[in-house]
Design a protein around this motif. Structure first.
Motif, short mmCIF file in Angstrom:
data_model
loop_
_atom_site.label_atom_id
_atom_site.label_comp_id
_atom_site.label_asym_id
_atom_site.label_seq_id
_atom_site.Cartn_x
_atom_site.Cartn_y
_atom_site.Cartn_z
N ARG A 56 0.83 -1.21 0.00
CA ARG A 56 0.00 0.00 0.00
C ARG A 56 0.86 1.26 0.00
O ARG A 56 0.56 2.24 -0.69
CB ARG A 56 -0.98 -0.01 1.18
CG ARG A 56 -2.15 -0.98 0.96
CD ARG A 56 -3.19 -0.90 2.06
NE ARG A 56 -2.70 -1.30 3.37
CZ ARG A 56 -2.52 -2.57 3.75
NH1 ARG A 56 -2.78 -3.55 2.93
NH2 ARG A 56 -2.08 -2.84 4.96
N SER A 57 1.95 1.24 0.74
CA SER A 57 2.85 2.40 0.77
C SER A 57 3.47 2.62 -0.61
O SER A 57 3.51 3.75 -1.10
CB SER A 57 3.95 2.19 1.82
OG SER A 57 4.76 3.34 1.92
N LEU A 58 3.91 1.55 -1.25
CA LEU A 58 4.48 1.65 -2.60
C LEU A 58 3.45 2.19 -3.59
O LEU A 58 3.77 3.06 -4.40
CB LEU A 58 5.00 0.29 -3.06
CG LEU A 58 5.56 0.24 -4.48
CD1 LEU A 58 6.77 1.15 -4.63
CD2 LEU A 58 5.90 -1.20 -4.85
N ALA A 59 2.22 1.71 -3.51
CA ALA A 59 1.17 2.18 -4.42
C ALA A 59 0.94 3.68 -4.23
O ALA A 59 0.75 4.42 -5.20
CB ALA A 59 -0.13 1.41 -4.19
N TRP A 60 0.97 4.16 -2.99
CA TRP A 60 0.80 5.58 -2.69
C TRP A 60 1.93 6.40 -3.31
O TRP A 60 1.70 7.43 -3.92
CB TRP A 60 0.75 5.77 -1.17
CG TRP A 60 0.53 7.17 -0.71
CD1 TRP A 60 -0.67 7.80 -0.55
CD2 TRP A 60 1.54 8.13 -0.34
NE1 TRP A 60 -0.46 9.09 -0.10
CE2 TRP A 60 0.88 9.30 0.03
CE3 TRP A 60 2.92 8.08 -0.30
CZ2 TRP A 60 1.56 10.43 0.46
CZ3 TRP A 60 3.61 9.20 0.13
CH2 TRP A 60 2.93 10.36 0.50
N VAL A 61 3.16 5.90 -3.17
CA VAL A 61 4.31 6.60 -3.75
C VAL A 61 4.17 6.64 -5.27
O VAL A 61 4.34 7.70 -5.89
CB VAL A 61 5.64 5.92 -3.34
CG1 VAL A 61 6.80 6.48 -4.12
CG2 VAL A 61 5.87 6.07 -1.83
N GLU A 62 3.87 5.50 -5.87
CA GLU A 62 3.77 5.43 -7.33
C GLU A 62 2.62 6.27 -7.88
O GLU A 62 2.67 6.72 -9.02
CB GLU A 62 3.64 3.98 -7.78
CG GLU A 62 4.94 3.21 -7.57
CD GLU A 62 4.86 1.74 -7.93
OE1 GLU A 62 3.77 1.15 -7.82
OE2 GLU A 62 5.91 1.18 -8.33
N ALA A 63 1.61 6.54 -7.04
CA ALA A 63 0.48 7.39 -7.45
C ALA A 63 0.82 8.88 -7.34
O ALA A 63 0.02 9.73 -7.72
CB ALA A 63 -0.76 7.06 -6.63
N GLY A 64 1.99 9.21 -6.79
CA GLY A 64 2.42 10.61 -6.74
C GLY A 64 2.25 11.30 -5.42
O GLY A 64 2.44 12.51 -5.34
N GLY A 65 1.88 10.56 -4.37
CA GLY A 65 1.76 11.18 -3.05
C GLY A 65 0.53 12.04 -2.92
O GLY A 65 -0.55 11.69 -3.40
N THR A 66 0.68 13.20 -2.29
CA THR A 66 -0.42 14.14 -2.05
C THR A 66 0.09 15.55 -2.35
O THR A 66 1.28 15.76 -2.51
CB THR A 66 -0.87 14.09 -0.58
OG1 THR A 66 0.21 14.56 0.25
CG2 THR A 66 -1.28 12.69 -0.15
N PRO A 67 -0.81 16.54 -2.35
CA PRO A 67 -0.32 17.92 -2.52
C PRO A 67 0.67 18.33 -1.42
O PRO A 67 1.54 19.16 -1.65
CB PRO A 67 -1.60 18.76 -2.44
CG PRO A 67 -2.67 17.82 -2.91
CD PRO A 67 -2.26 16.46 -2.38
#
Length: 141
Positions: free
Chosen positions: A122-133
């Motif tokens: 899940r952490s990797l998916a969040w990183v690969e999605a570009g994080g947050t503003p």
């Protein structure tokens, strides 16, 4: 921080106590499987892949997509999305402590590796999605 190019196996071999070496070997295999990337040293940290982060304040730098450090007191697992994002899963993990973006484990044999795998995925998916503003991420390798 940038990859230093030192020998990953050498870093693991110099880790103590012995269970920290054992845990480092297990985490290296797990993170390599989750990321599909080879391990690299970032100083005393073992990282997989890389990304560039930038905060609205202008602070920026580079990090592994997933990373850990076999420290004497505990293995530190770095989660760019923070531990709060994994609160429910961490309740089922087993013995650990946390900091804002760090998960500290003293013995991988005492935790549920399937739960840890889910947290890492899940952490990797969040990183690969570009994080947050609040923390913009760009995968670079």
């Amino acid at each position: 921080m940038k990859p230093t190019g030192h020998d990953v196996a050498g870093l693991i071999a110099r880790s103590s106590p012995a269970k920290r070496r054992r845990d480092a070997e297990t985490l290296t295999a797990l993170m390599q499987e989750v990321t599909g990337r080879e391990p690299a040293t970032w100083g005393t940290i073992i990282g997989f892949g890389s990304c560039h982060y930038r905060y609205p304040t202008g602070t920026e730098g580079d990090s592994g997509l997933l990373a850990f450090a076999p420290r004497k007191a505990a293995t530190t697992i770095y989660l760019l999305d923070g531990v709060a994002a994994h609160e429910e899963a961490l309740a089922a993990l087993g013995p650990h402590t946390t900091g804002a973006g760090c998960l500290y484990v003293t013995d991988l044999e005492e935790i549920d590796l399937d739960v840890l795998r889910g947290v890492l995925e899940r952490s990797l998916a969040w990183v690969e999605a570009g994080g947050t503003p609040e923390m913009q991420l760009t995968v670079t390798a």
